[in-house]
Motif scaffolding. Structure first.
Motif, short mmCIF file in Angstrom:
data_model
loop_
_atom_site.label_atom_id
_atom_site.label_comp_id
_atom_site.label_asym_id
_atom_site.label_seq_id
_atom_site.Cartn_x
_atom_site.Cartn_y
_atom_site.Cartn_z
N ARG A 95 0.84 -1.21 0.36
CA ARG A 95 -0.20 0.12 -0.09
C ARG A 95 0.62 1.06 0.13
O ARG A 95 0.46 2.27 -0.51
CB ARG A 95 -0.86 0.12 1.22
N GLU A 96 1.85 0.92 0.74
CA GLU A 96 3.05 2.39 1.46
C GLU A 96 3.47 2.50 -0.34
O GLU A 96 3.72 3.92 -1.05
CB GLU A 96 3.97 1.92 2.37
N HIS A 102 -0.89 14.14 -11.39
CA HIS A 102 -3.07 13.82 -11.20
C HIS A 102 -2.69 13.68 -9.05
O HIS A 102 -2.43 13.24 -9.37
CB HIS A 102 -3.37 12.83 -11.89
N ARG A 103 -4.38 13.82 -9.44
CA ARG A 103 -5.42 13.58 -8.90
C ARG A 103 -5.62 12.57 -8.62
O ARG A 103 -6.08 11.84 -9.08
CB ARG A 103 -6.51 14.27 -7.90
N VAL A 104 -5.52 11.56 -7.00
CA VAL A 104 -6.39 10.37 -7.93
C VAL A 104 -7.66 9.18 -6.53
O VAL A 104 -7.48 10.36 -5.80
CB VAL A 104 -4.60 9.04 -6.43
N LEU A 105 -8.50 9.37 -6.99
CA LEU A 105 -9.99 8.54 -6.34
C LEU A 105 -9.70 6.78 -5.96
O LEU A 105 -9.02 6.17 -6.78
CB LEU A 105 -11.11 8.71 -7.37
N GLU A 122 7.45 0.22 -6.01
CA GLU A 122 7.17 1.79 -6.10
C GLU A 122 7.40 1.98 -7.09
O GLU A 122 6.76 3.06 -8.32
CB GLU A 122 7.61 2.26 -5.27
N ASP A 123 8.59 1.40 -7.94
CA ASP A 123 9.22 2.31 -9.45
C ASP A 123 8.40 1.91 -10.55
O ASP A 123 7.80 2.20 -11.43
CB ASP A 123 10.42 1.84 -9.72
N ASN A 124 7.65 0.20 -10.25
CA ASN A 124 7.30 -0.32 -11.34
C ASN A 124 6.13 0.14 -11.37
O ASN A 124 5.20 0.56 -12.31
CB ASN A 124 7.18 -1.21 -11.80
N VAL A 125 5.77 0.20 -10.21
CA VAL A 125 4.04 1.22 -9.89
C VAL A 125 4.12 2.81 -10.59
O VAL A 125 2.79 2.54 -11.85
CB VAL A 125 3.53 1.66 -8.56
N TYR A 126 5.30 2.93 -10.88
CA TYR A 126 4.71 4.64 -11.10
C TYR A 126 5.19 4.79 -12.60
O TYR A 126 4.70 5.42 -13.78
CB TYR A 126 5.60 5.40 -10.90
N GLU A 127 5.75 3.11 -13.47
CA GLU A 127 6.51 3.75 -14.54
C GLU A 127 4.93 2.92 -15.20
O GLU A 127 4.90 3.85 -16.35
CB GLU A 127 6.94 2.67 -14.63
N ALA A 128 4.09 1.89 -14.68
CA ALA A 128 3.28 1.08 -15.22
C ALA A 128 1.83 2.88 -14.92
O ALA A 128 1.13 3.04 -16.22
CB ALA A 128 2.61 0.11 -15.00
N LEU A 129 2.27 3.66 -14.59
CA LEU A 129 1.17 4.92 -14.53
C LEU A 129 2.04 4.88 -15.21
O LEU A 129 0.07 5.69 -16.13
CB LEU A 129 0.77 5.38 -12.91
N GLN A 130 3.19 5.49 -15.66
CA GLN A 130 3.07 6.48 -16.41
C GLN A 130 3.52 6.69 -17.89
O GLN A 130 2.67 7.34 -18.60
CB GLN A 130 4.13 7.15 -16.64
N LYS A 131 3.05 5.29 -18.44
CA LYS A 131 2.88 4.56 -19.99
C LYS A 131 1.07 4.80 -20.02
O LYS A 131 1.11 5.06 -21.10
CB LYS A 131 3.11 3.22 -19.36
N VAL A 132 0.50 4.72 -18.89
CA VAL A 132 -1.05 4.89 -19.85
C VAL A 132 -1.34 6.06 -19.35
O VAL A 132 -1.91 6.49 -19.99
CB VAL A 132 -2.10 3.97 -18.42
N LEU A 133 -0.87 6.97 -19.33
CA LEU A 133 -0.76 8.32 -18.81
C LEU A 133 -0.53 8.90 -20.59
O LEU A 133 -0.89 9.97 -20.23
CB LEU A 133 -0.63 8.38 -17.21
N ASN A 134 0.41 8.70 -20.94
CA ASN A 134 0.43 9.28 -22.02
C ASN A 134 -0.09 8.57 -22.85
O ASN A 134 -0.37 8.21 -22.98
CB ASN A 134 1.84 7.86 -22.28
N ALA A 185 3.85 6.58 -5.07
CA ALA A 185 4.02 6.58 -6.27
C ALA A 185 2.86 7.49 -7.02
O ALA A 185 3.03 8.00 -7.54
CB ALA A 185 3.62 5.01 -7.29
N PHE A 186 1.77 7.34 -6.25
CA PHE A 186 0.86 8.64 -6.79
C PHE A 186 1.20 9.65 -6.17
O PHE A 186 0.93 10.70 -6.61
CB PHE A 186 -0.54 8.25 -5.37
N SER A 187 1.83 9.41 -4.79
CA SER A 187 2.68 11.33 -5.26
C SER A 187 3.28 11.63 -5.80
O SER A 187 3.44 13.26 -5.44
CB SER A 187 3.23 11.21 -2.97
#
Length: 511
Positions: free
Chosen positions: A303-304, A315-318, A404-416, A309-311
């Protein structure tokens, strides 16, 4: 005047109303949620519905009779902690064994007060709708209800359902529901998929089908024929899939794709959620793991990782979170116990969806054109995730190895923006149909009734023994013929050589 009256009478459309029995004895609400809108629509079109289920209507609907299996009003929302099911090969195979326990519980509901009363009614119906998921014990009701049978699948096809309509099911390129494979497989993946195929069918035969027959005879009628007698009379199967998402595969006319049949109109969001989304200049990421996974059971370290990664996002997160508080929640994260998922996903400022791969959520995301980070947990979610990834609508995160890094990378990929465009193109393909999923489902249900079961939709493969279906008898025959020809040719040639070269043969023997 008589001429005008005759004209009016001839202009009237003839409306046929049918008595329909719908069987949903499984306790999973998500399964019922897929087809509930379709059942309500059938009742609105003046068909008489009798629906056996655990989730009766809160407000009475005309032409809609609930037979409530949940007599005691139990909370049937099953919830599980993260990692409960496991993600390995053996865990996925073991799922079918676990379903045998669920099947037995489901069949035991035949012995409730409401079902005993229904059985005593001996009521006749024109059509019977039932979900093909586990055992067929409730099909024993057709012994007295009669009617044409239409199967429903809330997800992909389970292997044994294909047999009921003679639909091809080749594990070389068709992923088995619980195998977690895509349609393009290497040798090792094809081997795993084939093992899943064989083991799933064996588990079903001995752990699900046989007990279902016993319990149906115990609670409905001791003289019931084998339940396959009813199952193999299935006229049509309506499946909550679509080739744009689940990949292309051969389908017989008796198997129709109605993926998205549960999707209705977008409604106005609650004020606090709409304000949070509208005020985000970069857009919003929506995070929900469905109704069966307990959000606060998310392992603290994992969870942390998501929180950090969200911080890092602008973007905002729901985040759908079942507890009142979330320790360490970043400022750009808003939590709530329940959120209107479809309405959120279709908001133009929602840029990505983090999900577990349940088919309702995947279908809604594809419909709304939102790219998905999928973190599958159990059941068909692994296969759904592979299909979505192969269709260009998402990326997969392995829950057991996330950082944390692969969560952030996955988010960056789909947010492209390029990935967003892919998701929108997938959405356009998904929605581009001659009729809506709802209209398609209603048309074909009525079609089966109009044509007295529509037996012409079924192929000759229905009920064919496996050795005939796989041409094993033909192959064996051809091998015998080939070997016979070889043997006859060999001995004939040997005899000819003796006749043509007798002296040489004799001399050879003397030496």
């Amino acid at each position: 005047m008589w001429f005008r009256l005759l004209y009016v009478l001839l202009s009237l459309n003839v409306i046929f109303c049918y008595k329909i029995l719908a069987l949903f004895p499984h306790r999973g609400k998500s399964h019922y949620n897929v087809f509930e809108p379709m059942l309500i629509e059938l009742s609105k079109r003046s068909h008489q519905l009798t629906v056996i289920n655990h989730f009766p209507q809160k407000i009475k609907i005309d032409n809609f009779e609930d037979i409530n299996l949940n007599e005691n009003g139990e909370d049937l929302n099953e919830v599980f902690p993260f990692g409960f099911f496991g993600s390995g090969l053996l865990s996925r195979l073991n799922l079918v064994r676990k379903l045998s326990v669920v099947t037995e519980d489901t069949c035991e509901t035949l012995n409730t007060r409401v079902m005993n009363e229904f059985i005593r009614r001996k009521e006749k119906f024109d059509l019977v709708l039932t979900e093909h998921f586990m055992g067929n014990c409730y099909l024993g009701l057709m012994h007295f209800t009669g009617g044409s049978l239409i199967g429903l699948t809330s997800g992909g096809m389970v292997p044994w359902s294909n047999d009921y309509i003679g639909n091809p099911d080749n594990p070389a390129y068709i992923p088995i529901l619980f195998s977690g494979m895509a349609d393009s497989m290497n040798f090792f993946q094809r081997a795993i998929n084939t093992v899943h195929y064989v083991m799933t069918r064996l588990f079903y035969k001995f752990l699900i089908d046989s007990p279902s027959n016993e319990l149906a005879r115990k609670y409905i009628d001791s003289n019931l024929p084998d339940l396959d007698t009813f199952a193999y009379n299935t006229s049509l199967i309506l499946s909550n899939i679509h080739f744009t998402l689940h990949r292309t595969k051969p389908l017989v006319p008796g198997l129709l794709e109605i993926g998205g049949v549960h999707i209705g109109n977008v409604r106005k969001l609650p004020q606090n959620i709409e304000k949070w989304i509208n005020e985000s200049s970069e857009g919003v990421v929506y995070f929900s793991m469905g109704s069966m996974l307990i959000g606060h059971s998310f392992p603290i370290k994992k969870r942390e990782m998501f929180q950090r990664a969200f911080s890092r996002l602008k973007h905002r997160v729901l985040w759908k979170w079942e507890n009142d508080t979330m320790p360490g929640k970043p400022d750009n994260v808003m939590t709530q116990k329940w959120m209107p998922q479809f309405d959120i996903l279709c908001h133009p400022n929602v840029k990505a969806f983090v999900a577990h791969g349940g088919l309702l959520g995947m279908t809604e995301a594809v419909h709304c054109g939102v790219p998905v980070v999928v973190m599958p947990q159990f059941g068909d979610q692994f296969t759904n995730a592979r299909a979505l990834e192969a269709s260009g609508g998402g990326v997969i995160l392995d829950f057991s190895t996330i950082t944390e890094d692969n969560v952030y990378e996955a988010l960056q990929k789909v947010l492209n923006p390029k990935f967003k465009k892919q998701a929108e193109e997938l959405s356009a393909r998904f929605k581009d149909r001659p009729m809506s999923p709802m209209d398609t489902a209603i048309y074909w249900i009525e079609y089966v009734a109009r044509h007295k079961g529509a037996p012409h939709l079924k192929t000759a493969a229905v009920g064919m023994p496996f050795y005939q279906y796989l041409l094993l008898d033909v192959i064996a025959f051809l091998l015998v013929v080939f070997l016979s020809i070889c043997l006859v040719s060999y001995y004939t040639l040997k005899m000819l050589l003796k006749c043509v070269y007798p002296a040489k043969v004799k001399k050879t023997k003397t030496n």
